[in-house]
Design a protein around this motif. Sequence first.
Motif, PDB file in Angstrom:
ATOM      1  N   PRO A 113       0.804  -1.237   0.000  1.00 21.85           N
ATOM      2  CA  PRO A 113       0.000   0.000   0.000  1.00 21.85           C
ATOM      3  C   PRO A 113       0.827   1.273   0.000  1.00 21.85           C
ATOM      4  N   HIS A 193      -7.772   1.435 -10.353  1.00 20.69           N
ATOM      5  CA  HIS A 193      -7.997   0.236  -9.543  1.00 20.69           C
ATOM      6  C   HIS A 193      -6.843  -0.738  -9.735  1.00 20.69           C
ATOM      7  N   ARG A 194      -6.868  -1.818  -8.970  1.00 21.94           N
ATOM      8  CA  ARG A 194      -5.720  -2.729  -8.925  1.00 21.94           C
ATOM      9  C   ARG A 194      -5.352  -3.282 -10.301  1.00 21.94           C
ATOM     10  N   ASP A 225      -7.319  -0.141  -2.117  1.00 21.07           N
ATOM     11  CA  ASP A 225      -7.422  -0.625  -0.747  1.00 21.07           C
ATOM     12  C   ASP A 225      -7.366   0.564   0.218  1.00 21.07           C
ATOM     13  N   ARG A 245     -15.918   6.510  -2.071  1.00 20.39           N
ATOM     14  CA  ARG A 245     -15.882   5.042  -1.966  1.00 20.39           C
ATOM     15  C   ARG A 245     -17.260   4.444  -2.289  1.00 20.39           C
TER      16      ARG A 245
END
Length: 282
Positions: A113, A193-194, A225, A245
């Motif tokens: 992170p 995003h990831r 995250d 979110r």
Amino acid sequence: MSGDALCDDVGAETVSSVVDLARDLGLVVEEPVTLRSTNNLVLWLRPSPVVAKISSDETGSAAELAVARMLADGGAPIVHPAQGIECRVHRAGGHSVTFWRYEPQNGISEPKPDAVAHALADLHSALGLIDPRPLSRTFDEQITAAGRALDRPGFAPEMASDDRRLLGRALDNAVSGLRKTADMSRIIHGSPHRLNIVVVGGSPAFIDFETVARGPVEWDLAHLDPAVAGHYPGKLDPHVLATCRVAVSAVTSTWCWDGVHRGPDMRSHAQYHLACVRSGLT
């Protein structure tokens, strides 16, 4: 990144045309490997270290490539356009094609992170050097587009009526709330995003710049995250972040419900983000 099925408007003939184009450009292509099949089709032109991104939106492809060139010149943490190929939008099989460096991800550990947070901050700094005047897109267009889709007859037929109303309420609340409180002076990635992060040289790097827009950095962080926000080296508004979110989950759930026919992963994502929306509104 992975994807088993071709996106809806790209068929085998288009893929064959893209392979022919790549070979005409001097690339060795033994087998195209699908890396992603969503709104765009992304192919690794194995064994060449090149990825082809196939889109039906030529204007969007050109804008993405222009942003990527500026970011690459500025040393931003991104995956660069492919070397040795003219950096422009090509055409094949009736679609737009852009070429990017292939960065193998097999055996690479998930970025931590804090590393993602600092890479995102570096990306935001580089985006801040781009002339914002030609950039009319705002982040909330993603929210309003999802809201319009919910109202279309036949959209996401497997979505329950109560869930449709819940998502609609979340999207409406986000638009009204964020337009009053969000900082619109920044330029952000729009959807980091990831799956839009790869590891290059041991550090996170970003891909997919068709969503670059004006908006708050909290919108970008809402795609990641929660631990990432805790390491982000900049001042954040906790209320805006929480609202973002819920909005990101509402947008994601909306489009995933419409794509449940693509497989169990889409249904799982739709249900997960629906639960996030429900939790965030209570």
